[in-house]
Design an enzyme around this catalytic site. Structure first.
Site, PDB file in Angstrom:
ATOM      1  N   SER A 141      -4.124  10.151   4.777  1.00  9.51           N
ATOM      2  CA  SER A 141      -2.971  10.972   4.369  1.00  9.51           C
ATOM      3  C   SER A 141      -3.211  12.390   4.873  1.00  9.51           C
ATOM      4  O   SER A 141      -4.366  12.761   5.139  1.00  9.51           O
ATOM      5  CB  SER A 141      -2.886  10.998   2.833  1.00  9.51           C
ATOM      6  OG  SER A 141      -1.985  11.991   2.386  1.00  9.51           O
ATOM      7  N   TYR A 154      -6.621  11.939  -5.554  1.00 10.05           N
ATOM      8  CA  TYR A 154      -5.952  11.238  -4.439  1.00 10.05           C
ATOM      9  C   TYR A 154      -6.512  11.749  -3.113  1.00 10.05           C
ATOM     10  O   TYR A 154      -6.910  10.968  -2.243  1.00 10.05           O
ATOM     11  CB  TYR A 154      -4.443  11.455  -4.511  1.00 10.05           C
ATOM     12  CG  TYR A 154      -3.679  10.796  -3.388  1.00 10.05           C
ATOM     13  CD1 TYR A 154      -3.527   9.415  -3.351  1.00 10.05           C
ATOM     14  CD2 TYR A 154      -3.115  11.546  -2.356  1.00 10.05           C
ATOM     15  CE1 TYR A 154      -2.825   8.797  -2.318  1.00 10.05           C
ATOM     16  CE2 TYR A 154      -2.407  10.947  -1.318  1.00 10.05           C
ATOM     17  CZ  TYR A 154      -2.266   9.571  -1.306  1.00 10.05           C
ATOM     18  OH  TYR A 154      -1.585   8.967  -0.276  1.00 10.05           O
TER      19      TYR A 154
HETATM   20  P1  NDP Z   1       4.333   1.813  -1.213  1.00 12.30           P
HETATM   21  O1  NDP Z   1       4.160   2.037  -2.668  1.00 12.30           O
HETATM   22  O2  NDP Z   1       5.683   1.442  -0.715  1.00 12.30           O
HETATM   23  O3  NDP Z   1       3.280   0.741  -0.696  1.00 12.30           O
HETATM   24  C1  NDP Z   1       2.002   0.622  -1.247  1.00 12.30           C
HETATM   25  C2  NDP Z   1       1.506  -0.771  -0.956  1.00 12.30           C
HETATM   26  O4  NDP Z   1       0.171  -0.902  -1.483  1.00 12.30           O
HETATM   27  C3  NDP Z   1       2.356  -1.838  -1.603  1.00 12.30           C
HETATM   28  O5  NDP Z   1       2.535  -2.885  -0.685  1.00 12.30           O
HETATM   29  C4  NDP Z   1       1.505  -2.303  -2.774  1.00 12.30           C
HETATM   30  O6  NDP Z   1       1.763  -3.672  -3.021  1.00 12.30           O
HETATM   31  C5  NDP Z   1       0.115  -2.123  -2.189  1.00 12.30           C
HETATM   32  N1  NDP Z   1      -0.939  -2.098  -3.192  1.00 12.30           N
HETATM   33  C6  NDP Z   1      -1.125  -1.219  -4.218  1.00 12.30           C
HETATM   34  N2  NDP Z   1      -2.196  -1.574  -4.939  1.00 12.30           N
HETATM   35  C7  NDP Z   1      -2.709  -2.693  -4.360  1.00 12.30           C
HETATM   36  C8  NDP Z   1      -3.807  -3.543  -4.655  1.00 12.30           C
HETATM   37  N3  NDP Z   1      -4.619  -3.328  -5.692  1.00 12.30           N
HETATM   38  N4  NDP Z   1      -4.016  -4.603  -3.858  1.00 12.30           N
HETATM   39  C9  NDP Z   1      -3.198  -4.856  -2.812  1.00 12.30           C
HETATM   40  N5  NDP Z   1      -2.155  -4.092  -2.483  1.00 12.30           N
HETATM   41  C10 NDP Z   1      -1.915  -3.028  -3.264  1.00 12.30           C
HETATM   42  O7  NDP Z   1       3.843   3.164  -0.530  1.00 12.30           O
HETATM   43  P2  NDP Z   1       3.472   3.546   0.994  1.00 12.30           P
HETATM   44  O8  NDP Z   1       3.979   2.560   1.940  1.00 12.30           O
HETATM   45  O9  NDP Z   1       3.864   4.962   1.152  1.00 12.30           O
HETATM   46  O10 NDP Z   1       1.882   3.507   0.919  1.00 12.30           O
HETATM   47  C11 NDP Z   1       1.077   2.935   1.925  1.00 12.30           C
HETATM   48  C12 NDP Z   1      -0.119   3.835   2.156  1.00 12.30           C
HETATM   49  O11 NDP Z   1       0.321   5.054   2.728  1.00 12.30           O
HETATM   50  C13 NDP Z   1      -0.913   4.212   0.922  1.00 12.30           C
HETATM   51  O12 NDP Z   1      -2.301   4.100   1.201  1.00 12.30           O
HETATM   52  C14 NDP Z   1      -0.540   5.664   0.699  1.00 12.30           C
HETATM   53  O13 NDP Z   1      -1.560   6.374   0.020  1.00 12.30           O
HETATM   54  C15 NDP Z   1      -0.364   6.122   2.126  1.00 12.30           C
HETATM   55  N6  NDP Z   1       0.407   7.342   2.346  1.00 12.30           N
HETATM   56  C16 NDP Z   1       1.727   7.388   2.030  1.00 12.30           C
HETATM   57  C17 NDP Z   1       2.445   8.558   2.215  1.00 12.30           C
HETATM   58  C18 NDP Z   1       3.863   8.674   1.827  1.00 12.30           C
HETATM   59  O14 NDP Z   1       4.394   9.803   1.824  1.00 12.30           O
HETATM   60  N7  NDP Z   1       4.558   7.594   1.494  1.00 12.30           N
HETATM   61  C19 NDP Z   1       1.814   9.749   2.794  1.00 12.30           C
HETATM   62  C20 NDP Z   1       0.422   9.574   3.106  1.00 12.30           C
HETATM   63  C21 NDP Z   1      -0.239   8.413   2.898  1.00 12.30           C
HETATM   64  P3  NDP Z   1       1.686  -4.446  -4.429  1.00 12.30           P
HETATM   65  O15 NDP Z   1       2.132  -3.472  -5.478  1.00 12.30           O
HETATM   66  O16 NDP Z   1       2.624  -5.588  -4.213  1.00 12.30           O
HETATM   67  O17 NDP Z   1       0.261  -4.869  -4.548  1.00 12.30           O
END
Ligand code: NDP
Length: 247
Positions: A141, A154
């Site tokens: 991030s 975070y």
């Molecule tokens: P979302 O919340 O849309 O996606 C997060 C994903 O992580 C979901 O598919 C969720 O699936 C999965 N997840 C969470 N916990 C678990 C777990 N224990 N095991 C398996 N899967 C898990 O958000 P984003 O797409 O934005 O996030 C993706 C990544 O991008 C993250 O690492 C986030 O920190 C990073 N990021 C995002 C930014 C943003 O502005 N959106 C900026 C910078 C970084 P499920 O709940 O079905 O398990």
């Protein structure tokens, strides 16, 4: 070397960046293997990819459980005959000031955002070491390269995985393999991520900010696609992805 026919494991594939990347890679001919906890989302996504002529499989996966991640990687091998890339993308972002002491959420972030990535690395490393190649792409991030008030833990998790990717890159060079690492530093991307914030003030502030500046997860998917498209002796290893409106 192109995206076409590459076998790519994606964690956090049920929504946001992971789901969008899965669709883009599959539309370019990659075989994608999707992991997350919400099965109905994964099943629907695999159906959508297959209906569009792509190749995909899924397994319900909690990245905090090493056996789950091992099984996800195994699925890639049994279903598609190998493994080229893991995209460690699963993550949560329950931001809050340190003084609020949401220590349960600190633990969750450490478990998912750091240990989840380590579980991915541990699952692929024997395969990549044996084949002397492979790509490990991890969603850090902008909070992994600079500090933000409210993102103490975070940001700590995202700094941690950034360090991990860089060290694997260096060790790979020293050990004479073509194992490549990519760290992604997205800024505000419109996904479901803000749902993981429980602190009311933090959530409102972030929601307002994202509504003003946030961009589509396709911006990140394009970068992942580009990184996978590189020749095997080229490691494009770090990307920031900012909305033009974000200072
Ligand atoms: P979302 O919340 O849309 O996606 C997060 C994903 O992580 C979901 O598919 C969720 O699936 C999965 N997840 C969470 N916990 C678990 C777990 N224990 N095991 C398996 N899967 C898990 O958000 P984003 O797409 O934005 O996030 C993706 C990544 O991008 C993250 O690492 C986030 O920190 C990073 N990021 C995002 C930014 C943003 O502005 N959106 C900026 C910078 C970084 P499920 O709940 O079905 O398990």
């Amino acid at each position: 070397m192109t995206v076409k026919n590459k076998v790519v494991v994606i964690t956090g594939a049920s929504s946001g960046i992971g789901a969008t990347t899965a669709k883009q890679l599959a539309s370019n001919g990659a075989k994608v293997v999707l992991g997350a906890r919400r099965e109905e989302r994964l099943a629907a996504l695999v159906d959508e990819i297959k209906a569009a002529g792509g190749q995909a499989a899924y397994r319900v996966t909690d990245v905090t459980k090493s056996a789950d991640v091992q099984a996800l990687v195994k699925l890639a091998q049994t279903q598609f005959g190998g493994l080229d890339v893991i995209f460690n993308n699963a993550g949560i972002m329950p931001t809050s000031p340190i003084s609020a002491l949401h220590t349960d959420e600190w633990d969750q972030m450490i478990d998912i955002n750091i240990k989840g990535v380590l579980n991915g690395v541990a699952a692929v490393m024997p395969i990549f070491t044996a084949q002397k190649s492979g790509q490990i792409i991890t969603t850090s991030s902008v909070a992994g390269i600079k500090s933000f008030a409210g993102s103490g833990v975070y940001g700590a998790t995202k700094f941690a995985v950034r360090n991990l990717m860089e060290v694997i890159r260096m060790e790979s060079a020293q050990e004479g393999t073509n194992i490549r690492t990519v760290s992604l530093y997205p800024a505000a991307i419109n996904t479901e991520l803000l749902h993981t914030i429980t602190d009311k003030t933090a959530k409102q502030n972030m929601t307002d900010f994202y509504q003003q500046v946030g961009i589509s997860p396709a911006a990140v998917a394009n970068v992942v696609n580009f990184a996978i498209d590189q020749p095997e002796d080229v490691n494009v290893n770090e990307f920031t992805i900012y909305p033009t409106k974000q200072a």
